[in-house]
Motif scaffolding. Sequence first.
Motif, mmCIF file in Angstrom:
data_model
loop_
_atom_site.group_PDB
_atom_site.id
_atom_site.type_symbol
_atom_site.label_atom_id
_atom_site.label_comp_id
_atom_site.label_asym_id
_atom_site.label_seq_id
_atom_site.Cartn_x
_atom_site.Cartn_y
_atom_site.Cartn_z
ATOM 1 N N VAL A 11 0.847 -1.203 0.000
ATOM 2 C CA VAL A 11 0.000 0.000 0.000
ATOM 3 C C VAL A 11 0.879 1.248 0.000
ATOM 4 O O VAL A 11 0.615 2.213 -0.725
ATOM 5 N N GLY A 12 1.955 1.249 0.806
ATOM 6 C CA GLY A 12 2.877 2.390 0.833
ATOM 7 C C GLY A 12 3.514 2.613 -0.523
ATOM 8 O O GLY A 12 3.654 3.756 -0.987
ATOM 9 N N SER A 13 3.905 1.543 -1.203
ATOM 10 C CA SER A 13 4.506 1.670 -2.529
ATOM 11 C C SER A 13 3.512 2.237 -3.534
ATOM 12 O O SER A 13 3.873 3.078 -4.381
ATOM 13 N N ALA A 14 2.252 1.778 -3.456
ATOM 14 C CA ALA A 14 1.226 2.312 -4.360
ATOM 15 C C ALA A 14 1.038 3.813 -4.131
ATOM 16 O O ALA A 14 0.935 4.595 -5.089
ATOM 17 N N CYS A 15 1.024 4.221 -2.862
ATOM 18 C CA CYS A 15 0.899 5.653 -2.562
ATOM 19 C C CYS A 15 2.152 6.413 -3.002
ATOM 20 O O CYS A 15 2.065 7.552 -3.485
ATOM 21 N N GLY A 16 3.325 5.812 -2.836
ATOM 22 C CA GLY A 16 4.574 6.432 -3.294
ATOM 23 C C GLY A 16 4.576 6.616 -4.804
ATOM 24 O O GLY A 16 5.034 7.647 -5.323
ATOM 25 N N ILE A 17 4.044 5.647 -5.541
ATOM 26 C CA ILE A 17 3.936 5.767 -7.005
ATOM 27 C C ILE A 17 2.976 6.901 -7.362
ATOM 28 O O ILE A 17 3.225 7.667 -8.306
ATOM 29 N N VAL A 35 7.031 14.652 -0.636
ATOM 30 C CA VAL A 35 5.688 14.213 -1.019
ATOM 31 C C VAL A 35 5.666 12.699 -1.230
ATOM 32 O O VAL A 35 4.793 11.988 -0.724
ATOM 33 N N VAL A 36 6.651 12.173 -1.967
ATOM 34 C CA VAL A 36 6.702 10.723 -2.239
ATOM 35 C C VAL A 36 6.885 9.947 -0.937
ATOM 36 O O VAL A 36 6.175 8.972 -0.659
ATOM 37 N N ALA A 37 7.853 10.389 -0.101
ATOM 38 C CA ALA A 37 8.101 9.704 1.177
ATOM 39 C C ALA A 37 6.894 9.814 2.099
ATOM 40 O O ALA A 37 6.522 8.849 2.788
ATOM 41 N N GLY A 38 6.248 10.986 2.106
ATOM 42 C CA GLY A 38 5.066 11.175 2.954
ATOM 43 C C GLY A 38 3.911 10.302 2.525
ATOM 44 O O GLY A 38 3.222 9.703 3.358
ATOM 45 N N LEU A 39 3.680 10.230 1.217
ATOM 46 C CA LEU A 39 2.599 9.362 0.729
ATOM 47 C C LEU A 39 2.905 7.883 0.994
ATOM 48 O O LEU A 39 2.014 7.107 1.339
ATOM 49 N N LEU A 45 0.948 3.365 6.906
ATOM 50 C CA LEU A 45 0.228 3.496 8.179
ATOM 51 C C LEU A 45 -1.243 3.088 8.062
ATOM 52 O O LEU A 45 -1.805 2.527 8.998
ATOM 53 N N ILE A 46 -1.872 3.408 6.913
ATOM 54 C CA ILE A 46 -3.303 3.095 6.803
ATOM 55 C C ILE A 46 -3.568 1.670 6.337
ATOM 56 O O ILE A 46 -4.697 1.196 6.381
ATOM 57 N N ALA A 47 -2.547 0.971 5.905
ATOM 58 C CA ALA A 47 -2.735 -0.412 5.439
ATOM 59 C C ALA A 47 -3.158 -1.298 6.602
ATOM 60 O O ALA A 47 -2.702 -1.117 7.734
ATOM 61 N N PRO A 48 -4.049 -2.254 6.348
ATOM 62 C CA PRO A 48 -4.457 -3.164 7.424
ATOM 63 C C PRO A 48 -3.276 -4.022 7.873
ATOM 64 O O PRO A 48 -2.399 -4.349 7.079
ATOM 65 N N PRO A 49 -3.239 -4.346 9.146
ATOM 66 C CA PRO A 49 -2.113 -5.148 9.640
ATOM 67 C C PRO A 49 -2.144 -6.561 9.056
ATOM 68 O O PRO A 49 -3.182 -7.052 8.622
#
Length: 196
Positions: A11-17, A35-39, A45-49
Amino acid sequence: MAYVESRKNLVGSACGIAGLVLTFTGLAGTYWPVVVAGLYGAGALIAPPERPPAPEFPDTSSRLDALRDDFGTLRAYLDEVELPPAASGRLAELTGLLDGLLAPGWVSEALAADPEGVHALSRAVHQDIPESVDTFVRTRWWTRITPGTEPPERHLEQQLTLLHRETEALAAGLREAEARRQQIHTRYLEDRGRNG
């Protein structure tokens, strides 16, 4: 390596893209690394565990296979024990019923769907029958040296009768379940005929 395949990283990678897309479109400006690192961080953080995998236990049919083997061992033991005629007849009825329930086929498939029934048969094969017969054999020896006490045959016959009733009740429950299944199917076909 586990983190690379984790939900948080994906999920973090998708947001980074998505942040890189914003950068290439000119919306991120000079702060594009932030912006990329923040996304990426927000996505992680929002991805389910991660959910640990549920434990896998042997299915009931494999337990029945093991129980069949154990029942064969029990029968070999029972063949070596000398029992009085009444108890021997009662034991033959009980083992015949158990043999029918444990025989491979549709009956054991119906039994496999009833974990309580498998547990009851397992208890009878592993504990109840061997304990009844072994206690009789040991008590009979003491009765021979101290005559006049209550004959152990009575207890053995009573125990085998109770175990037979319990096993018959299990077989009756399986039979009733199959009868209900048949009735439900009949009702289904009748309803389908009315609506069709």
